[in-house]
Design a protein around this motif. Structure first.
Motif, PDB file in Angstrom:
ATOM      1  N   ALA A 126     -12.954   7.788  -3.183  1.00 47.14           N
ATOM      2  CA  ALA A 126     -12.391   8.941  -2.630  1.00 47.14           C
ATOM      3  C   ALA A 126     -10.782   8.713  -2.981  1.00 47.14           C
ATOM      4  O   ALA A 126     -10.072   9.578  -2.865  1.00 47.14           O
ATOM      5  CB  ALA A 126     -12.680   9.081  -0.958  1.00 47.14           C
ATOM      6  N   ARG A 127     -10.547   7.428  -2.568  1.00 47.30           N
ATOM      7  CA  ARG A 127      -9.029   7.124  -2.796  1.00 47.30           C
ATOM      8  C   ARG A 127      -8.769   7.381  -4.172  1.00 47.30           C
ATOM      9  O   ARG A 127      -7.473   8.085  -4.398  1.00 47.30           O
ATOM     10  CB  ARG A 127      -8.718   5.752  -2.372  1.00 47.30           C
ATOM     11  N   LEU A 128      -9.531   7.110  -5.132  1.00 48.09           N
ATOM     12  CA  LEU A 128      -9.120   7.581  -6.471  1.00 48.09           C
ATOM     13  C   LEU A 128      -8.799   8.872  -6.743  1.00 48.09           C
ATOM     14  O   LEU A 128      -7.991   9.283  -7.349  1.00 48.09           O
ATOM     15  CB  LEU A 128     -10.142   6.900  -7.622  1.00 48.09           C
ATOM     16  N   GLY A 129      -9.953   9.628  -6.084  1.00 46.54           N
ATOM     17  CA  GLY A 129      -9.513  11.009  -6.398  1.00 46.54           C
ATOM     18  C   GLY A 129      -8.449  11.771  -5.758  1.00 46.54           C
ATOM     19  O   GLY A 129      -7.914  12.975  -6.271  1.00 46.54           O
ATOM     20  N   THR A 130      -7.898  11.110  -4.460  1.00 41.62           N
ATOM     21  CA  THR A 130      -6.902  11.895  -3.875  1.00 41.62           C
ATOM     22  C   THR A 130      -5.378  11.186  -4.115  1.00 41.62           C
ATOM     23  O   THR A 130      -4.504  11.972  -4.439  1.00 41.62           O
ATOM     24  CB  THR A 130      -7.103  11.864  -2.263  1.00 41.62           C
ATOM     25  N   VAL A 131      -5.666   9.875  -4.519  1.00 46.65           N
ATOM     26  CA  VAL A 131      -4.146   9.193  -4.808  1.00 46.65           C
ATOM     27  C   VAL A 131      -3.933   9.145  -6.264  1.00 46.65           C
ATOM     28  O   VAL A 131      -2.998   9.236  -6.742  1.00 46.65           O
ATOM     29  CB  VAL A 131      -4.312   7.605  -4.155  1.00 46.65           C
ATOM     30  N   LEU A 132      -4.928   8.471  -7.036  1.00 49.11           N
ATOM     31  CA  LEU A 132      -4.742   8.275  -8.506  1.00 49.11           C
ATOM     32  C   LEU A 132      -4.744   9.684  -9.217  1.00 49.11           C
ATOM     33  O   LEU A 132      -3.803   9.840  -9.777  1.00 49.11           O
ATOM     34  CB  LEU A 132      -5.876   7.596  -9.038  1.00 49.11           C
ATOM     35  N   PHE A 133      -5.919  10.117  -9.264  1.00 47.85           N
ATOM     36  CA  PHE A 133      -6.144  11.494 -10.143  1.00 47.85           C
ATOM     37  C   PHE A 133      -5.315  12.508  -9.763  1.00 47.85           C
ATOM     38  O   PHE A 133      -4.426  13.038 -10.541  1.00 47.85           O
ATOM     39  CB  PHE A 133      -7.567  11.796 -10.028  1.00 47.85           C
ATOM     40  N   ARG A 134      -5.340  13.081  -8.486  1.00 49.11           N
ATOM     41  CA  ARG A 134      -4.820  14.206  -7.863  1.00 49.11           C
ATOM     42  C   ARG A 134      -3.335  14.026  -7.924  1.00 49.11           C
ATOM     43  O   ARG A 134      -2.349  14.999  -7.663  1.00 49.11           O
ATOM     44  CB  ARG A 134      -5.384  14.895  -6.696  1.00 49.11           C
ATOM     45  N   GLY A 135      -2.980  12.691  -7.391  1.00 47.37           N
ATOM     46  CA  GLY A 135      -1.529  12.369  -7.439  1.00 47.37           C
ATOM     47  C   GLY A 135      -0.783  12.135  -8.702  1.00 47.37           C
ATOM     48  O   GLY A 135       0.296  11.968  -8.587  1.00 47.37           O
ATOM     49  N   GLN A 136      -1.394  12.224  -9.815  1.00 47.97           N
ATOM     50  CA  GLN A 136      -0.731  11.839 -11.137  1.00 47.97           C
ATOM     51  C   GLN A 136      -0.155  12.937 -11.685  1.00 47.97           C
ATOM     52  O   GLN A 136      -0.847  14.246 -11.773  1.00 47.97           O
ATOM     53  CB  GLN A 136      -1.894  11.192 -11.959  1.00 47.97           C
ATOM     54  N   PRO A 137       1.043  13.141 -12.080  1.00 53.24           N
ATOM     55  CA  PRO A 137       1.850  14.318 -12.473  1.00 53.24           C
ATOM     56  C   PRO A 137       1.216  14.841 -13.781  1.00 53.24           C
ATOM     57  O   PRO A 137       0.745  13.835 -14.617  1.00 53.24           O
ATOM     58  CB  PRO A 137       3.236  13.958 -12.907  1.00 53.24           C
ATOM     59  N   GLY A 138       0.958  16.024 -13.868  1.00 56.86           N
ATOM     60  CA  GLY A 138       0.234  16.689 -15.245  1.00 56.86           C
ATOM     61  C   GLY A 138      -1.162  16.888 -14.771  1.00 56.86           C
ATOM     62  O   GLY A 138      -1.672  17.523 -15.729  1.00 56.86           O
TER      63      GLY A 138
END
Length: 357
Positions: A126-138
């Motif tokens: 869940a952290r990856l989904g919210t912080v890494l992927f959706r928080g990544q510009p672009g």
């Protein structure tokens, strides 16, 4: 005579001995060079030298990763990523730096990137989904398919350069009884996590170097390594795809009724083109990663699957434009390994009492 590799351009193909060395390590990734040389009928020093040249050129490597078949050890998922126009490669390079992103591909079709991720639990996913992927510009959108099983994966793929007798010798040497400490719950501690991290950078790292890197005694490391390799950690020898004879790659998203899942994935696992197959919870309950010889095989493989697995329907497919990361290895545009992001997702969940050496 030993082959020489140009630093600027990889060879178009490997010779018979190169392929034999790679196939031997695909069967037994930590095989001693005395065994490899004996099986191949060459001096062990020659076999080792061939391997080190391949490895130094980024054409072949041995790596380690959590055993994907056991969800108690690692939670895996396939993530489809849609990006803003023109920034796919920039997003891919940024995401590839995260240790939890094991594989990352730039693709054509209904998604711009396909990532395979490995996490300690669903909370970390869940952290990856919210912080890494959706928080990544672009990044515009993501769709995550949690794997409930991984019937087959890339460590089973072989070059098929050795004969049956040679394979049998290596398989017998690779087989080992499961240590008593490895039976039961797959608990792990900081030493296990550190050994996995070291092996993910070099799956053939010597016991001496592992002990030094883990700041532990050689006897403890030898014992713990036996436990890890018997039940918790997988090793694999990978080859730069252009040299494998299968220069193209594609990802298929498919659906099959639940009552046919076991049989369908069993048949898929036996197909030479299939590198990995995941059963997932989502609109597509099977995700298939394949290697192909020609562009026409994209639909040819689909037709073959339709004949062999009539209950399976392929809903969508994407041709891989470039593999950016492969089981923690960063690849250049020629498929050569140019770096590694060590695995660090095994969290400390228990302490194992080992006597100090």
């Amino acid at each position: 005579m030993d082959t020489q590799f140009s630093a600027g351009q990889p060879p178009d193909e490997l010779d018979e001995l190169d392929r034999g060395v790679v196939h031997a390590l695909q069967i037994h990734p930590r095989a001693p060079w005395t065994l490899v040389g004996d099986v191949l009928g060459v001096n062990p020093v020659t076999a080792a030298r061939r391997w080190h040249r391949l490895e130094d050129a980024g054409l072949a490597w041995v790596t380690a990763y959590p055993r994907l078949s056991d969800a108690r050890i690692v939670v895996t998922a396939v993530v489809e990523i849609d990006t803003e126009p023109g920034v796919g490669e920039e997003v891919a390079e940024a995401l590839a730096a995260d240790p939890a992103v094991a594989n990352l591909k730039l693709t054509a079709g209904s998604r711009d990137l396909v990532a395979s991720v490995q996490t300690a639990d669903l909370g970390e996913l869940a952290r990856l989904g919210t912080v890494l992927f959706r928080g990544q510009p672009g990044v515009r959108a993501t769709r995550t398919h949690v794997a409930t099983a991984v019937p087959t994966e890339g460590s089973r793929w072989r070059l098929r350069s050795l004969d049956a007798a040679q394979c049998a010798r290596l398989e017998a040497a690779a087989a080992c009884p499961v240590p008593e400490a490895a039976q039961g719950s797959p608990g792990r501690d900081a030493l296990d996590a550190r050994l996995l991290e070291l092996l993910s950078t070099d799956g053939r790292m010597s016991l001496r170097d592992l002990a030094a890197g883990a700041d532990a005694g050689p006897t403890t490391v030898r014992r713990r390594l036996g436990v890890l390799l018997a039940s918790w950690v997988s090793l694999r020898c990978d080859l730069a795809r252009p040299l494998s004879g299968w220069p193209l790659s594609a990802v298929y998203f498919a659906s099959v009724p639940a009552r046919y899942l076991r049989e369908a994935t069993r048949v898929l696992a036996g197909m030479r083109e299939v590198r990995s197959c995941s059963i997932t919870a989502g609109p597509h309950n099977v995700v298939i990663d394949v290697w192909l010889r020609a562009m026409s095989d994209v639909h040819g493989f689909e037709a073959h699957v339709a004949r062999q697995v009539p209950h399976l329907a392929i809903d969508d497919r994407s041709v891989v434009l470039r593999t950016v990361k492969h089981m923690g290895r960063l690849l250049d545009r020629d498929g050569r390994c140019v770096g590694v992001v060590p695995l660090r997702q095994l969290q400390e969940t228990r302490r194992v009492a080992d006597d100090e050496d």
